[in-house]
Design a protein around this motif. Structure first.
Motif: not given
Length: 444
Positions: A366-395
């Motif tokens: 949820p913290k996307r201001f400044g450089r945080r969004a780019f740092q989060t996107l480059s995290h090695p576990r981003f894809r798994a965390a993003y997929d998990f977020l999508l499932i939580r959002g659907e529910i």
């Protein structure tokens, strides 16, 4: 069943397994393919694992193969290593005699590494009947009686390509019914893992479970707490990383066994409509689809899903009781929940680290201001965390769904487009509140 009256042929067996069978036979030992590989072929499936049973002792097996290593204390096994392929070879198991009645220990004199004679325990049971050591060797007939299910007591001989069916396993396969060898209560007490193996076979092979077995699951399920956490980790992997995770979970939940595997999460599964149940079903469905499409999956994602709501609940309790920030309470909850879980099922460090990162990214997404969004996107576990977020959002919908949609769009854009999105987000959130400090008065 002689050659030609069953579908198993040499072409169905791996070259490494055949070479092990032939080597043992050439050394004068009896050796057979046993269990799942035969069962799967008789059910029209492609065998993957090839286990061998023999009358050679572990030491005699080791003497036949330079690429052999002996493992285990509870069950001594030989692993014949061919690179990444491992052929498991077990000596025929025998009966324990009076050990089960008097809780005595059978011992034998063996040579230690220093060449001295020492006593080694061959068989031992606890007061509840669970086998703590099972290294009494016997004949093929005794070994068949010691097998768990009837369809696993079938042996294929490389000498004449015949199959010996000791316990009417063919009938079990034809009737699609799980049949246990011996008294269910006694066999489940000997090894409680047999209960979840029955669940796995039922889900994987489409076989029914009798009311008698189901009643024993509910009565003896608590004995799973006695199984070493490391062994349960391997068994739980087989449960949920087999392509039949949804069906497996439904059976575990139906028979009350899931609560003995995930005691922190199971009480939250109050009905089929609760968010906890929806999360599990969605994650397992996605996992099954990936496995059946031959895509990679990680156990870390499953454990992150099973334990996410216990972490959230515990974080709220810690925050209210200790009067600390949610961030600190969340980190404490993560540690506590994982610690309690590994008392039941061991989670190797390589997976527990990934679980922590998936959870921690849920608070960073949820913290996307400044450089945080780019740092989060480059995290090695981003894809798994993003997929998990999508499932939580659907529910759960609401802000979580909007956040998932935002990250979906953000990933698809070029760097300039991403900057536009961040600028738009900044404007929508209003001007940032800067901390004002009082001006110092000028001295006269």
């Amino acid at each position: 069943m002689p050659k030609g009256q069953h579908p198993v042929t040499f072409s169905d067996i791996s070259e490494n397994a055949l070479s092990v069978l032939r080597r043992l036979n050439s050394k004068g030992y009896d050796a057979y393919l046993v269990g799942g590989c035969i069962r799967d072929k008789l059910m029209g499936k492609t065998p993957k694992d090839f286990d061998i049973a023999t009358n050679a002792t572990p030491e005699q097996i080791k003497a036949c193969f330079r690429n052999c290593r002996l493992i285990g204390r509870r069950f001594r096994l030989a692993h014949i290593v061919f690179g990444k392929d491992i052929i498991e070879v077990a000596t025929f198991r025998g009966h324990h005699g009076d050990v089960s009645e008097n809780d005595e220990e059978n011992k034998v004199q063996v040579k230690s590494r220093r060449g001295k004679d020492v006593e080694d325990v061959l068989a031992k049971q606890d007061q509840q009947g669970q086998l703590l050591r099972d290294n009494v060797f016997g004949t093929i007939d005794e070994d068949a009686e010691r097998r768990d299910f009837t369809f696993n007591a079938m042996y294929f001989s490389a000498k004449d390509q015949s199959i010996i069916d000791f316990a009417h396993g063919i009938e079990s396969i034809q009737n699609k019914k799980i049949e246990l060898i011996g008294d269910p209560a006694t066999r489940f007490r000997e090894d409680p893992v047999r209960m979840i193996r029955a669940i796995r076979f039922s889900a994987k092979l489409g076989m029914s479970i009798s009311d008698e077995l189901g009643a024993q699951f509910k009565e003896l399920g608590h004995l799973l707490a006695n199984i070493p956490p490391a062994r349960l980790f391997e068994e739980v992997l087989k449960l949920f990383i087999s392509g039949s995770g949804v069906k497996t979970f439904q059976l575990l939940h139906k028979y009350g066994l899931f609560t003995h595997l995930f005691p922190q999460f199971a009480p939250m599964l109050v009905d089929d409509t609760c968010r906890e149940m929806q999360l599990v079903m969605r994650v397992l469905k996605n996992t099954d689809e990936r496995i059946n499409n031959e895509q990679r999956v990680t156990p870390a994602f499953l454990y992150a899903a099973f334990l996410w709501y216990p972490v959230e609940e515990r974080a709220q309790i810690v925050m209210n009781e200790a009067g600390i920030s949610y961030h600190d309470a969340f980190n404490i909850a993560v540690g506590e929940v994982l610690h309690r879980q590994i008392q039941r099922i061991m989670i190797p460090k390589r997976f527990s680290i990934a679980i922590r990162e998936i959870w921690q990214l849920q608070t960073r997404l949820p913290k996307r201001f400044g450089r945080r969004a780019f740092q989060t996107l480059s995290h090695p576990r981003f894809r798994a965390a993003y997929d998990f977020l999508l499932i939580r959002g659907e529910i759960e919908g609401g802000d979580l769904m909007e956040l998932g949609e935002w990250w979906t769009e953000f990933q698809e854009l070029e760097p300039e487009g991403r900057k536009v999105m961040l600028n738009k987000l900044r404007k929508e959130s209003g001007p940032s509140k800067k901390r004002r400090f009082p001006r110092k008065k000028k001295s006269d």
